[in-house]
Motif scaffolding. Structure first.
Motif, PDB file in Angstrom:
ATOM      1  N   GLN A  26       0.861  -1.178   0.000  1.00  0.00           N
ATOM      2  CA  GLN A  26       0.000   0.000   0.000  1.00  0.00           C
ATOM      3  C   GLN A  26       0.896   1.226   0.000  1.00  0.00           C
ATOM      4  N   ALA A  27       0.551   2.202  -0.843  1.00  0.00           N
ATOM      5  CA  ALA A  27       1.372   3.400  -0.959  1.00  0.00           C
ATOM      6  C   ALA A  27       0.580   4.651  -0.614  1.00  0.00           C
ATOM      7  N   GLU A  28       1.316   5.674  -0.202  1.00  0.00           N
ATOM      8  CA  GLU A  28       0.748   7.004   0.032  1.00  0.00           C
ATOM      9  C   GLU A  28       1.557   7.971  -0.828  1.00  0.00           C
ATOM     10  N   VAL A  50      13.423  -7.275 -11.394  1.00  0.00           N
ATOM     11  CA  VAL A  50      12.392  -7.001 -12.403  1.00  0.00           C
ATOM     12  C   VAL A  50      11.189  -6.351 -11.716  1.00  0.00           C
ATOM     13  N   ALA A  51      10.490  -5.500 -12.450  1.00  0.00           N
ATOM     14  CA  ALA A  51       9.298  -4.838 -11.906  1.00  0.00           C
ATOM     15  C   ALA A  51       8.132  -5.814 -11.879  1.00  0.00           C
ATOM     16  N   LEU A  52       7.548  -5.995 -10.697  1.00  0.00           N
ATOM     17  CA  LEU A  52       6.360  -6.828 -10.546  1.00  0.00           C
ATOM     18  C   LEU A  52       5.095  -5.995 -10.731  1.00  0.00           C
ATOM     19  N   PRO A  62      -4.628   2.656  -3.924  1.00  0.00           N
ATOM     20  CA  PRO A  62      -3.163   2.530  -4.040  1.00  0.00           C
ATOM     21  C   PRO A  62      -2.628   1.289  -3.338  1.00  0.00           C
ATOM     22  N   VAL A  63      -3.194   0.149  -3.701  1.00  0.00           N
ATOM     23  CA  VAL A  63      -2.823  -1.130  -3.099  1.00  0.00           C
ATOM     24  C   VAL A  63      -2.660  -2.146  -4.219  1.00  0.00           C
ATOM     25  N   ALA A  64      -1.657  -3.004  -4.100  1.00  0.00           N
ATOM     26  CA  ALA A  64      -1.455  -4.077  -5.086  1.00  0.00           C
ATOM     27  C   ALA A  64      -1.091  -5.349  -4.334  1.00  0.00           C
ATOM     28  N   ARG A  65      -1.521  -6.480  -4.891  1.00  0.00           N
ATOM     29  CA  ARG A  65      -1.273  -7.795  -4.275  1.00  0.00           C
ATOM     30  C   ARG A  65      -0.373  -8.599  -5.195  1.00  0.00           C
ATOM     31  N   THR A  84       6.684  13.826   0.327  1.00  0.00           N
ATOM     32  CA  THR A  84       6.999  12.593   1.026  1.00  0.00           C
ATOM     33  C   THR A  84       6.144  11.458   0.482  1.00  0.00           C
ATOM     34  N   VAL A  85       6.793  10.403   0.078  1.00  0.00           N
ATOM     35  CA  VAL A  85       6.146   9.193  -0.469  1.00  0.00           C
ATOM     36  C   VAL A  85       6.427   8.068   0.506  1.00  0.00           C
ATOM     37  N   LYS A  86       5.382   7.294   0.826  1.00  0.00           N
ATOM     38  CA  LYS A  86       5.517   6.187   1.779  1.00  0.00           C
ATOM     39  C   LYS A  86       4.888   4.929   1.208  1.00  0.00           C
ATOM     40  N   ALA A  87       5.373   3.784   1.670  1.00  0.00           N
ATOM     41  CA  ALA A  87       4.746   2.510   1.288  1.00  0.00           C
ATOM     42  C   ALA A  87       4.978   1.489   2.391  1.00  0.00           C
ATOM     43  N   TRP A  88       3.987   0.610   2.521  1.00  0.00           N
ATOM     44  CA  TRP A  88       4.008  -0.462   3.511  1.00  0.00           C
ATOM     45  C   TRP A  88       3.762  -1.790   2.816  1.00  0.00           C
ATOM     46  N   SER A  89       4.152  -2.864   3.468  1.00  0.00           N
ATOM     47  CA  SER A  89       3.825  -4.195   2.942  1.00  0.00           C
ATOM     48  C   SER A  89       3.266  -5.041   4.079  1.00  0.00           C
TER      49      SER A  89
END
Length: 91
Positions: A26-28, A50-52, A62-65, A84-89
Motif C-alpha cells: 500500500q502506498a501514500e 524485475v518490476a512486478l 493505491p494497493v497491489a497484491r 513525502t512518499v511512503k509505502a508499507w507491505s
C-alpha cells in the motif's frame, strides 16, 4: 503492515525483504505528485531485479497484491524531491 519506504528524495530504494507468502503493498503518494513506486522482485540473489508492478498517485486504490517472491524491494522514482512518499507491505 511494515513501513518499507518513507522518502522525499527524487529516487530511493528500500531495503530488500523476503515475504513468506503472498503479500500486499500500500502506498501514500499525494496528488498531484508524479512519483511512482515500482515493486521489484528477484527469484535469486544472482538474478536481475524485475518490476512486478507499479503504484502512482493515480492508482485507485493505491494497493497491489503479489504472489510470494523470494526477494522484494520498493523503488521510488520521478519524485519532486519535496513530496513525502511512503509505502508499507503486509502478508
Amino acid at each position: 503492515m511494515t513501513e518499507r519506504i518513507n522518502s522525499s528524495a527524487a529516487t530511493a530504494t528500500s531495503a530488500t525483504f523476503s515475504p513468506t507468502s503472498d503479500f500486499s503493498v500500500q502506498a501514500e503518494i499525494p496528488v498531484p505528485s508524479k512519483a511512482s513506486i515500482d515493486i521489484e522482485g528477484q527469484v535469486d540473489a544472482a538474478a536481475s531485479w524485475v518490476a512486478l508492478g507499479t503504484i502512482n498517485s493515480q492508482t485507485n486504490p493505491p494497493v497491489a497484491r503479489f504472489a510470494k517472491c523470494p526477494n522484494v524491494r520498493l523503488r521510488i522514482y520521478s519524485n519532486d524531491g519535496v513530496t513525502t512518499v511512503k509505502a508499507w507491505s503486509g502478508e
